[in-house]
Design a protein around this motif. Sequence first.
Motif, PDB file in Angstrom:
ATOM      1  N   UNK A 105       9.801 -44.200  77.556  1.00 54.72           N
ATOM      2  CA  UNK A 105      10.839 -44.418  78.557  1.00 54.72           C
ATOM      3  C   UNK A 105      10.772 -45.821  79.159  1.00 54.72           C
ATOM      4  N   UNK A 106       9.527 -46.371  79.384  1.00 51.51           N
ATOM      5  CA  UNK A 106       9.156 -47.434  80.156  1.00 51.51           C
ATOM      6  C   UNK A 106       9.824 -48.577  79.219  1.00 51.51           C
ATOM      7  N   UNK A 107       9.779 -48.497  78.121  1.00 53.25           N
ATOM      8  CA  UNK A 107      10.356 -49.543  77.188  1.00 53.25           C
ATOM      9  C   UNK A 107      11.729 -49.302  76.866  1.00 53.25           C
ATOM     10  N   UNK A 108      12.350 -48.207  77.472  1.00 51.38           N
ATOM     11  CA  UNK A 108      13.780 -47.917  77.144  1.00 51.38           C
ATOM     12  C   UNK A 108      14.079 -47.524  75.850  1.00 51.38           C
ATOM     13  N   UNK A 109      13.225 -46.596  75.233  1.00 47.84           N
ATOM     14  CA  UNK A 109      13.282 -45.809  74.022  1.00 47.84           C
ATOM     15  C   UNK A 109      13.300 -44.445  74.381  1.00 47.84           C
ATOM     16  N   UNK A 110      14.489 -43.568  74.450  1.00 44.28           N
ATOM     17  CA  UNK A 110      14.773 -42.335  74.703  1.00 44.28           C
ATOM     18  C   UNK A 110      13.914 -41.323  73.806  1.00 44.28           C
ATOM     19  N   UNK A 111      13.741 -40.122  74.207  1.00 40.48           N
ATOM     20  CA  UNK A 111      13.129 -39.142  73.431  1.00 40.48           C
ATOM     21  C   UNK A 111      13.816 -38.789  72.333  1.00 40.48           C
ATOM     22  N   UNK A 112      15.418 -38.780  72.573  1.00 43.38           N
ATOM     23  CA  UNK A 112      16.200 -38.546  71.522  1.00 43.38           C
ATOM     24  C   UNK A 112      16.055 -39.416  70.200  1.00 43.38           C
ATOM     25  N   UNK A 113      15.864 -40.705  70.614  1.00 46.90           N
ATOM     26  CA  UNK A 113      15.693 -41.647  69.375  1.00 46.90           C
ATOM     27  C   UNK A 113      14.565 -41.501  68.444  1.00 46.90           C
TER      28      UNK A 113
END
Length: 367
Positions: free
Chosen positions: A43-51
Amino acid sequence: MTLKIGIARETAPGERRVAVTPETCRKLVAAGAEVHVERGSGAGAHFPDLAYEEAGAVLADGAAAAVADADAVLCVQPPAAAGIAALKEGAVLVGILQPQLDEARGAAIAQRGVVAFPLERLPRTTRAQAMDVLSSQAGMAGYKAVLIAAVLAPRFFPMLTTAAGTIRPSKVLVIGAGVAGLQAIATARRLGAQVEGFDVRPETREQIESLGGRFLDLGVSAAGEGGYARQLTDEERAEQQRRLGEHLRSVDVVVCTAAVPGRPAPRIVTAEMAAGMKPGSVIVDLAAETGGNCELTRRGETVEHAGVVVAGPLDLASQGAQHASEMYARNVLNFVQLLLKDGALAFDWDDELLARTVWPERPAAAG
């Protein structure tokens, strides 16, 4: 038996990076690993769980679930001693671990029989370049440092011709021509500043000039054998400091990047030298985390002294967390691939990259 790789959310203050991105997760899964990622890790690096889920990861609720029974744990910052003690006995741990800086951490690694690979110990060889986390993260730090300097400076960086007259470009001096320093030089040049670079190693002149900077020659050479800098004599150091102090009077911005791995940062800019700079000048010290290159640097603070602003930012790579994570994760993936054979862990201790990176060090084989 399927190899399990665990990734827990980073907990160090200010840390936004992640050791595995959806891109590298997909490649680890393709290599036969089962990748467990704690929810929110990216999340902090803007990679969502869905990805991550789409890349084939198993999402875990909580750090304990992510690393429980993991054969290998990948991280950016080292887990706390308690977290290491909870790892599977004999598990592999890969990241920027610095075990020698925390007695409890080092003891936990040894007591649990963890096979630790502190990536800051990786040999600086041509073959290791694709795994060199220090270099990839230093590039982001150098870039961000110049942007901070541009914000703090009460001047434009580029030369401007306006109806109100011509604005002269800012004069930027970058101290240290390692990866961070060279990125800082390149970034300051892109912003239009007049840029100089200084390093005690005269062989860096070509690198500085290739980026459009001018090599600052203070008349003292620290050229040694094998491409390494030698120790300056007291007289040489005093002369270097005198000339640098005089030169700083004409500089608008200084970006300090000089560092010695595993040791406190060298003091280069004294309080007297900083006070001699023009009012409104700025010093950004990348070495703040290890004591600073400037005597006035305060770790994690921005202070003003005699009209000169001195910034000691921390976690600069994390400020560009998305791209920093992408580079870091690729470095880690390239290293982990050295540990895999047919989808399982296999250690080739004849490989110098493994043998020289592992901690505690393994005794050399007899014969």
